[in-house]
Design a protein around this motif. Structure first.
Motif, PDB file in Angstrom:
ATOM      1  N   UNK A  33      11.240  53.793  89.962  1.00  0.00           N
ATOM      2  CA  UNK A  33      12.208  52.710  89.792  1.00  0.00           C
ATOM      3  C   UNK A  33      13.277  52.852  90.872  1.00  0.00           C
ATOM      4  N   UNK A  34      13.971  51.755  91.143  1.00  0.00           N
ATOM      5  CA  UNK A  34      15.028  51.778  92.160  1.00  0.00           C
ATOM      6  C   UNK A  34      16.156  50.858  91.735  1.00  0.00           C
ATOM      7  N   UNK A  35      17.391  51.195  92.175  1.00  0.00           N
ATOM      8  CA  UNK A  35      18.575  50.428  91.785  1.00  0.00           C
ATOM      9  C   UNK A  35      19.168  49.647  92.953  1.00  0.00           C
ATOM     10  N   UNK A  36      18.526  49.714  94.106  1.00  0.00           N
ATOM     11  CA  UNK A  36      18.996  48.959  95.271  1.00  0.00           C
ATOM     12  C   UNK A  36      17.805  48.677  96.177  1.00  0.00           C
ATOM     13  N   UNK A  37      17.986  47.720  97.070  1.00  0.00           N
ATOM     14  CA  UNK A  37      16.918  47.392  98.019  1.00  0.00           C
ATOM     15  C   UNK A  37      16.647  48.557  98.953  1.00  0.00           C
ATOM     16  N   UNK A  38      17.707  49.242  99.365  1.00  0.00           N
ATOM     17  CA  UNK A  38      17.542  50.384 100.273  1.00  0.00           C
ATOM     18  C   UNK A  38      16.717  51.487  99.607  1.00  0.00           C
ATOM     19  N   UNK A  39      17.043  51.789  98.347  1.00  0.00           N
ATOM     20  CA  UNK A  39      16.280  52.806  97.612  1.00  0.00           C
ATOM     21  C   UNK A  39      14.850  52.336  97.388  1.00  0.00           C
ATOM     22  N   UNK A  40      14.704  51.053  97.089  1.00  0.00           N
ATOM     23  CA  UNK A  40      13.362  50.510  96.852  1.00  0.00           C
ATOM     24  C   UNK A  40      12.482  50.649  98.083  1.00  0.00           C
ATOM     25  N   UNK A  41      13.047  50.406  99.254  1.00  0.00           N
ATOM     26  CA  UNK A  41      12.251  50.501 100.487  1.00  0.00           C
ATOM     27  C   UNK A  41      11.669  51.907 100.652  1.00  0.00           C
ATOM     28  N   UNK A  42      12.478  52.929 100.429  1.00  0.00           N
ATOM     29  CA  UNK A  42      11.980  54.302 100.581  1.00  0.00           C
ATOM     30  C   UNK A  42      10.941  54.630  99.516  1.00  0.00           C
ATOM     31  N   UNK A  43      11.144  54.114  98.297  1.00  0.00           N
ATOM     32  CA  UNK A  43      10.177  54.368  97.222  1.00  0.00           C
ATOM     33  C   UNK A  43       8.847  53.665  97.500  1.00  0.00           C
ATOM     34  N   UNK A  44       8.923  52.458  98.053  1.00  0.00           N
ATOM     35  CA  UNK A  44       7.696  51.715  98.387  1.00  0.00           C
ATOM     36  C   UNK A  44       6.904  52.451  99.456  1.00  0.00           C
ATOM     37  N   UNK A  45       7.591  52.940 100.477  1.00  0.00           N
ATOM     38  CA  UNK A  45       6.918  53.687 101.549  1.00  0.00           C
ATOM     39  C   UNK A  45       6.297  54.967 100.990  1.00  0.00           C
ATOM     40  N   UNK A  46       7.013  55.620 100.072  1.00  0.00           N
ATOM     41  CA  UNK A  46       6.530  56.881  99.512  1.00  0.00           C
ATOM     42  C   UNK A  46       5.336  56.687  98.583  1.00  0.00           C
ATOM     43  N   UNK A  47       5.392  55.687  97.708  1.00  0.00           N
ATOM     44  CA  UNK A  47       4.403  55.559  96.633  1.00  0.00           C
ATOM     45  C   UNK A  47       3.293  54.557  96.926  1.00  0.00           C
ATOM     46  N   UNK A  48       3.479  53.669  97.889  1.00  0.00           N
ATOM     47  CA  UNK A  48       2.472  52.654  98.227  1.00  0.00           C
ATOM     48  C   UNK A  48       1.975  51.928  96.979  1.00  0.00           C
ATOM     49  N   UNK A  49       2.855  51.194  96.309  1.00  0.00           N
ATOM     50  CA  UNK A  49       2.477  50.557  95.041  1.00  0.00           C
ATOM     51  C   UNK A  49       1.557  49.361  95.235  1.00  0.00           C
ATOM     52  N   UNK A  50       0.894  48.981  94.134  1.00  0.00           N
ATOM     53  CA  UNK A  50       0.115  47.748  94.137  1.00  0.00           C
ATOM     54  C   UNK A  50       1.016  46.542  93.904  1.00  0.00           C
ATOM     55  N   UNK A  51       2.090  46.736  93.131  1.00  0.00           N
ATOM     56  CA  UNK A  51       2.989  45.629  92.799  1.00  0.00           C
ATOM     57  C   UNK A  51       4.423  46.136  92.694  1.00  0.00           C
ATOM     58  N   UNK A  52       5.351  45.284  93.105  1.00  0.00           N
ATOM     59  CA  UNK A  52       6.781  45.567  92.956  1.00  0.00           C
ATOM     60  C   UNK A  52       7.383  44.473  92.074  1.00  0.00           C
ATOM     61  N   UNK A  53       7.974  44.870  90.952  1.00  0.00           N
ATOM     62  CA  UNK A  53       8.731  43.949  90.111  1.00  0.00           C
ATOM     63  C   UNK A  53      10.158  43.945  90.662  1.00  0.00           C
ATOM     64  N   UNK A  69      12.029  43.423 105.574  1.00  0.00           N
ATOM     65  CA  UNK A  69      11.978  44.683 106.328  1.00  0.00           C
ATOM     66  C   UNK A  69      10.553  45.190 106.506  1.00  0.00           C
ATOM     67  N   UNK A  70       9.586  44.554 105.820  1.00  0.00           N
ATOM     68  CA  UNK A  70       8.181  44.936 105.965  1.00  0.00           C
ATOM     69  C   UNK A  70       7.473  43.897 106.828  1.00  0.00           C
ATOM     70  N   UNK A  71       6.893  44.329 107.933  1.00  0.00           N
ATOM     71  CA  UNK A  71       6.213  43.405 108.841  1.00  0.00           C
ATOM     72  C   UNK A  71       5.017  42.738 108.166  1.00  0.00           C
ATOM     73  N   UNK A  72       4.298  43.515 107.353  1.00  0.00           N
ATOM     74  CA  UNK A  72       3.101  42.994 106.698  1.00  0.00           C
ATOM     75  C   UNK A  72       3.003  43.605 105.299  1.00  0.00           C
ATOM     76  N   UNK A  73       3.767  43.053 104.333  1.00  0.00           N
ATOM     77  CA  UNK A  73       3.752  43.635 102.981  1.00  0.00           C
ATOM     78  C   UNK A  73       2.335  43.652 102.398  1.00  0.00           C
ATOM     79  N   UNK A  74       1.887  44.820 101.978  1.00  0.00           N
ATOM     80  CA  UNK A  74       0.527  44.989 101.441  1.00  0.00           C
ATOM     81  C   UNK A  74       0.520  44.915  99.924  1.00  0.00           C
ATOM     82  N   UNK A  75       1.704  44.906  99.307  1.00  0.00           N
ATOM     83  CA  UNK A  75       1.823  44.957  97.852  1.00  0.00           C
ATOM     84  C   UNK A  75       2.108  43.557  97.303  1.00  0.00           C
TER      85      UNK A  75
END
Length: 249
Positions: A33-53, A69-75
């Motif tokens: 989980x993340x409480x800001x966009x900045x934190x979310x970006x690092x978590x997305x890079x780390x975990x490579x999720x299928x979906x982001x709510x 901030x993602x050139x080609x969002x895969x999620x």
């Protein structure tokens, strides 16, 4: 299992959404989980999720800014917002899902079902890409990957990262260099055929090892291969002893 990240600047909203997903959407696993966009970006890079709510309106960088901030969002993305007007028209035109707060469980389940179908299509596309990549290489390539499918997930594993495979009836357990294990419902002989050209040795009826991870041979009984940094002890059958030595010596 679908890997999900929840993003909202209000912790209680992430908690409530997690409870609803756990109750109504058993195929979703929350990895962060993340409480800001900045934190979310690092978590997305780390975990490579299928979906982001993703909450839209957040202090500083908002949800849309995060996606930019993602050139080609895969999620996949499901927007979760309390604002019916803020950016929702653009979301609708893009055929993306959104859920209004407070969250309705039926709407949440409908959104997750769409994501599940999308994830299956993406996994099929990954399998096809892997096939074409393998067909492009006429010789062994250290970057080649093998698709290992369990009931819940398909993993694309670099062949160089496989330490050994162990047979149990019609199942095969893969042991990886990072310590992970995957139980696959296929017999060992199928993987023996697939991996022999990559330096794998069938040292025993129940064991297949990657010669590049063999550290030593232990001269006990008919012999053992010591495999990987953890020193896995893999038996050599009497019938395979000559074959093993011819490959390793």
């Amino acid at each position: 299992m679908i890997k999900a990240i929840l993003v909202d600047d209000e912790p209680i909203n992430n908690t409530n959404l997690a409870a609803l997903l756990n109750r109504h959407c058993k195929g979703v696993g929350i990895v962060a989980t993340a409480r800001s966009a900045e934190e979310a970006r690092s978590k997305i890079i780390e975990w490579e999720p299928d979906v982001v709510f993703l909450d839209i309106e957040m202090p500083g960088m908002n949800g849309f800014d995060l996606l930019k901030t993602f050139d080609n969002p895969y999620f996949d993305v499901v927007f979760v917002t309390a604002y019916d007007s803020y950016g929702i028209k653009a979301v609708k035109f893009s055929a993306l899902d959104y859920i209004l707060k407070p969250i309705n469980s039926a709407e949440l389940k409908a959104a997750v079902e769409k994501i599940e179908n999308s994830v299956q299509v993406k996994r099929q596309n990954l399998r096809l890409k892997n096939l074409l990549s393998l067909l492009d290489n006429t010789s062994s390539n250290t970057e080649d990957k093998i698709a290992l499918s369990t009931l819940k997930e398909t993993y694309f594993i670099a062949i160089k990262d496989i330490l050994r495979c162990v047979s149990s009836n019609n199942y095969t357990t893969f042991f990886l260099a990072n310590g992970d294990e995957h139980l696959i419902s296929k017999p060992l002989y199928e993987y023996d055929e697939l991996l022999s050209s990559y330096g794998f040795i069938r040292c025993h009826q129940s064991h297949l090892v990657n010669k590049f991870h063999v550290k030593s041979i232990l001269n006990e009984d008919s012999g053992y291969l010591i495999v990987g940094a953890a020193g896995h002890k893999v038996p050599i059958s009497r019938q395979k002893k000559g074959l093993v030595k011819s490959i390793l010596y």
